[in-house]
Design a protein around this motif. Structure first.
Motif, PDB file in Angstrom:
ATOM      1  N   ARG A  51       0.826  -1.207   0.000  1.00  0.00           N
ATOM      2  CA  ARG A  51       0.000   0.000   0.000  1.00  0.00           C
ATOM      3  C   ARG A  51       0.861   1.259   0.000  1.00  0.00           C
ATOM      4  O   ARG A  51       0.581   2.227  -0.699  1.00  0.00           O
ATOM      5  CB  ARG A  51      -0.920  -0.026   1.225  1.00  0.00           C
ATOM      6  CG  ARG A  51      -1.706   1.244   1.452  1.00  0.00           C
ATOM      7  CD  ARG A  51      -2.635   1.078   2.659  1.00  0.00           C
ATOM      8  NE  ARG A  51      -3.231   2.345   3.022  1.00  0.00           N
ATOM      9  CZ  ARG A  51      -2.786   3.132   3.991  1.00  0.00           C
ATOM     10  NH1 ARG A  51      -1.719   2.767   4.688  1.00  0.00           N
ATOM     11  NH2 ARG A  51      -3.368   4.280   4.272  1.00  0.00           N
ATOM     12  N   ARG A  52       1.923   1.238   0.765  1.00  0.00           N
ATOM     13  CA  ARG A  52       2.780   2.418   0.876  1.00  0.00           C
ATOM     14  C   ARG A  52       3.735   2.562  -0.297  1.00  0.00           C
ATOM     15  O   ARG A  52       4.248   3.644  -0.552  1.00  0.00           O
ATOM     16  CB  ARG A  52       3.563   2.353   2.178  1.00  0.00           C
ATOM     17  CG  ARG A  52       2.659   2.463   3.402  1.00  0.00           C
ATOM     18  CD  ARG A  52       3.458   2.627   4.674  1.00  0.00           C
ATOM     19  NE  ARG A  52       2.578   3.064   5.758  1.00  0.00           N
ATOM     20  CZ  ARG A  52       2.971   3.797   6.771  1.00  0.00           C
ATOM     21  NH1 ARG A  52       4.219   4.212   6.839  1.00  0.00           N
ATOM     22  NH2 ARG A  52       2.121   4.140   7.721  1.00  0.00           N
ATOM     23  N   SER A 111       3.197   2.018  -3.602  1.00  0.00           N
ATOM     24  CA  SER A 111       2.707   2.374  -4.926  1.00  0.00           C
ATOM     25  C   SER A 111       1.376   3.098  -4.846  1.00  0.00           C
ATOM     26  O   SER A 111       0.408   2.579  -4.287  1.00  0.00           O
ATOM     27  CB  SER A 111       2.551   1.096  -5.769  1.00  0.00           C
ATOM     28  OG  SER A 111       1.825   1.341  -6.928  1.00  0.00           O
ATOM     29  N   SER A 112       1.322   4.262  -5.454  1.00  0.00           N
ATOM     30  CA  SER A 112       0.069   5.014  -5.473  1.00  0.00           C
ATOM     31  C   SER A 112      -0.984   4.313  -6.316  1.00  0.00           C
ATOM     32  O   SER A 112      -2.174   4.330  -5.996  1.00  0.00           O
ATOM     33  CB  SER A 112       0.314   6.423  -6.024  1.00  0.00           C
ATOM     34  OG  SER A 112       0.901   6.357  -7.323  1.00  0.00           O
ATOM     35  N   LYS A 113      -0.566   3.654  -7.396  1.00  0.00           N
ATOM     36  CA  LYS A 113      -1.555   3.008  -8.275  1.00  0.00           C
ATOM     37  C   LYS A 113      -2.148   1.751  -7.654  1.00  0.00           C
ATOM     38  O   LYS A 113      -3.218   1.294  -8.069  1.00  0.00           O
ATOM     39  CB  LYS A 113      -0.935   2.681  -9.633  1.00  0.00           C
ATOM     40  CG  LYS A 113       0.234   1.707  -9.585  1.00  0.00           C
ATOM     41  CD  LYS A 113       0.828   1.518 -10.963  1.00  0.00           C
ATOM     42  CE  LYS A 113       2.035   0.595 -10.935  1.00  0.00           C
ATOM     43  NZ  LYS A 113       2.658   0.443 -12.265  1.00  0.00           N
ATOM     44  N   ALA A 148      -2.421   1.545  -4.167  1.00  0.00           N
ATOM     45  CA  ALA A 148      -2.777   1.885  -2.787  1.00  0.00           C
ATOM     46  C   ALA A 148      -4.229   1.570  -2.469  1.00  0.00           C
ATOM     47  O   ALA A 148      -4.549   1.148  -1.355  1.00  0.00           O
ATOM     48  CB  ALA A 148      -2.494   3.364  -2.530  1.00  0.00           C
ATOM     49  N   ASN A 196       9.949   0.376  -3.925  1.00  0.00           N
ATOM     50  CA  ASN A 196       8.823   1.277  -4.160  1.00  0.00           C
ATOM     51  C   ASN A 196       8.750   1.678  -5.628  1.00  0.00           C
ATOM     52  O   ASN A 196       9.697   1.468  -6.399  1.00  0.00           O
ATOM     53  CB  ASN A 196       8.949   2.514  -3.280  1.00  0.00           C
ATOM     54  CG  ASN A 196       8.992   2.155  -1.810  1.00  0.00           C
ATOM     55  OD1 ASN A 196       8.386   1.166  -1.394  1.00  0.00           O
ATOM     56  ND2 ASN A 196       9.712   2.943  -1.019  1.00  0.00           N
TER      57      ASN A 196
END
Length: 589
Positions: free
Chosen positions: A96-97, A99-101, A103, A407
């Motif tokens: 979750r932390r 990758s924004s895509k 998350a 990340n």
């Protein structure tokens, strides 16, 4: 004295030898079928893994049992009060932390092992495109690599479909973890679920995964469980139909031995002996021997008696590889293109070992003919049958497993630097960690970890990574083609979860109990889980020992397992490991 030295002394005292990739005492590595897949070692956290904010959007919470998803109950063990285990972090939180895509995506996690030698069950066929040369592939005679070999299939299925996935599910967190049944009989389906549920029941409820059992990779119930994407440990052919967090082909290449050689990371100097093209035409159009090969439904095989173009192609490509082995002076290391568990690695330090290796590869039923027979129009562009011949790192003074989480921007979260335990054949059997050393070890390897994370990220991968690194006293040359010299040599790159990834995430559990050292390793024991736990009741109840994965073979009356143990110091840990092993056998993946 380091823990690794202590364990090596213990091994020597028991008449076995434990050695690193560069040990001059190791024989040409050969593995029996009872082998375990070699997870890259990883350990102890050096970052602030106090990630307690649970991700509600990212996945269902432990209380949100979905349909037939199989929530993890707490069946417990009769008469034993097991402490609840709280991880410092989970894969769910790390993804979750990272990758924004991803998350807000609901990730389904697939942690099974795969192989290319036999079908694991009717719903989980062997890989034919993304080839893996595990121990059975390299060492079991072709006549035994058949659908009718139920014992081999059962042995592999227990490890690949239950033991390995349980081990990673333990640290997955509250996400869907897809498990595949050994077979579809009602008793087996119930047994598979019971074994996994019992293992995971000791976790804090907020960190327990949601188990999704299904027959095979082609039958994952994505819609039924609201799964947006699949993230996976090892490439399975059957995953091609799903939305994935990263490309199957890219992931296979990143984990290949040639991929590491071409990475620009400081690896030993290597020669890649590539294979050109693929055997053609179709067997039924080649020659009489190919048309009448009665085992064509099992492992693909170009018969020794083939007189057509397929046999000529195999002869040409074999000669290229055998010539490269013949002309190489000892010592050297030879590796298959895509392997795990230490299988497919031959460490050659004497002429006798070289002769044995050559004879094995030249054999009509050896690994080379098996491997070349698997090259197809669908996979030849990945060069799956290449072999890699590398220099041997001389006189290493340290053997480390580095683990970190990559990340989306190429940054990383350091998890651990561990020491690795190997058996007399150099196969991975477990890992150890000293928590108080992690800060210093991170500073030591930070530059190499940063460099590796950036390389992996450029290829679109986000997730856990493990590297095996040999440290030498003096700087030596590497394969980077830029004149680089270093004391740190990357001998393996595992772009996936590793077998000991739980150790760094258990730092709080152990250090709160005054335990600075921990280890995870595989065992085989007679009897069932409850009997083992009663034998170690005090250690279980004090949180010094617990089961990371367990599968009982009810027909044989024995079990295979991964256990974790903790101790106050290295001496105590070594003694505890030895005590456990005295009453069991090592399991090698």
């Amino acid at each position: 004295m380091t823990l690794l030295s202590l364990l090596n002394r213990v091994g020597a005292a028991r008449g076995s030898q434990s050695a690193s990739h560069a040990s001059s005492t190791i024989f040409c590595v050969r593995y029996n079928v009872n082998i375990k897949c070699r997870p890259t070692p990883v350990k102890g956290p050096q970052l602030n893994l106090n990630l307690t904010d649970t991700c509600r959007k990212y996945c269902a919470s432990a209380s949100q049992t979905l349909h037939t998803m199989g929530s993890v109950d707490n069946p417990g063990l009769a008469g034993i009060q097991l402490p609840t285990i709280k991880l410092d972090s989970t894969l769910t939180e790390l993804f979750r932390r990272a990758s924004s895509k991803n998350a807000n995506a609901r990730l389904g996690m697939v942690f099974c092992g795969v192989n290319s030698s036999v079908d694991l069950n009717p719903d989980f066929p062997r890989n034919t495109k993304y080839l893996y040369q595990d121990s059975p592939f390299n060492t079991v005679p072709r006549k035994e690599l058949t659908r009718k070999n139920h014992e081999l299939k059962k042995s592999l299925a227990m490890k690949y479909l239950s033991l390995i996935p349980q081990r990673d599910a333990f640290i997955a967190g509250p996400s869907p973890v897809i498990m595949f049944n050994m077979n579809q009989s009602l008793s087996t389906v119930a047994h598979d679920r019971e074994e996994a549920s019992t293992t995971l029941s000791v976790l804090d409820p907020s960190q327990r995964p949601n188990l999704v059992f299904c027959p095979g990779p082609s039958k994952i119930p994505m819609k039924e469980h609201g799964i947006d994407k699949i993230t996976y440990k090892i490439v399975a052919d059957g995953l091609e139909a799903y939305p994935l967090t990263h490309s199957l082909e890219t992931h296979w290449i990143l984990n290949s031995k040639a991929g590491l050689t071409r990475s620009g990371l400081p690896t030993p100097k290597c020669d890649i002996v590539s294979v050109k093209g693929y055997p053609s035409p179709d067997p039924k159009y080649c020659c009489e021997a190919c048309r009448t090969d009665k085992r064509s439904n099992d492992l693909a095989f170009i018969p020794v008696s083939c007189t057509g173009p397929r046999g000529q192609w195999l002869k040409t490509q074999s000669s290229k590889i055998l010539s490269a082995i013949s002309s190489r002076s000892v010592p050297f290391v030879l590796k298959n293109q895509q392997v795990f568990g230490g299988a497919g690695t031959w460490i050659v330090t004497t002429q006798e070992q070289k002769d044995e290796l050559f004879s094995d590869f030249e054999s009509p039923d050896g690994p080379l003919r098996k491997l070349l027979s698997q090259v197809t129009p669908e996979n030849y562009h990945m060069d799956p049958a290449a072999v890699i011949i590398s220099d041997m790192v001389s006189s290493p003074i340290g053997d480390y497993g580095l683990t970190f989480f990559v990340n989306e921007n190429g940054g990383h979260v350091f998890l651990a630097a561990s020491e690795q335990m190997t058996d007399g054949n150099n196969a991975w059997v477990g890992s150890t960690i000293v928590y108080s050393r992690q800060k210093a070890l991170y500073e030591k390897f930070k530059a190499l970890i940063t460099r590796t994370a950036e390389f992996v990220s450029k290829h679109g991968y986000i997730g856990p990574v493990g590297t095996d690194v040999l440290e030498t006293k003096e700087e030596g040359e590497t394969e980077t083609h830029n004149g680089e010299k270093t004391r740190f040599h990357v001998v393996d790159l595992n772009v996936r979860t590793s077998g000991s990834l739980a150790l760094p995430l258990l730092k709080g559990h152990f250090t709160e109990r005054g335990l600075d050292c921990a280890s995870s390793f595989g065992i085989t024991v007679r009897g069932i889980r409850e009997e083992f736990a009663r034998r170690w009741k005090r250690e279980f109840e004090e949180g010094k020992m617990f089961v990371l994965s367990w599968y009982e073979d009810r027909e044989e009356g024995s079990s295979i397992a991964d256990v974790v143990v903790g101790a106050e110091d290295e001496k105590g840990l070594g003694e505890m490991i030895e005590r456990v092993r005295e009453g069991s056998e090592e399991v090698v993946f």
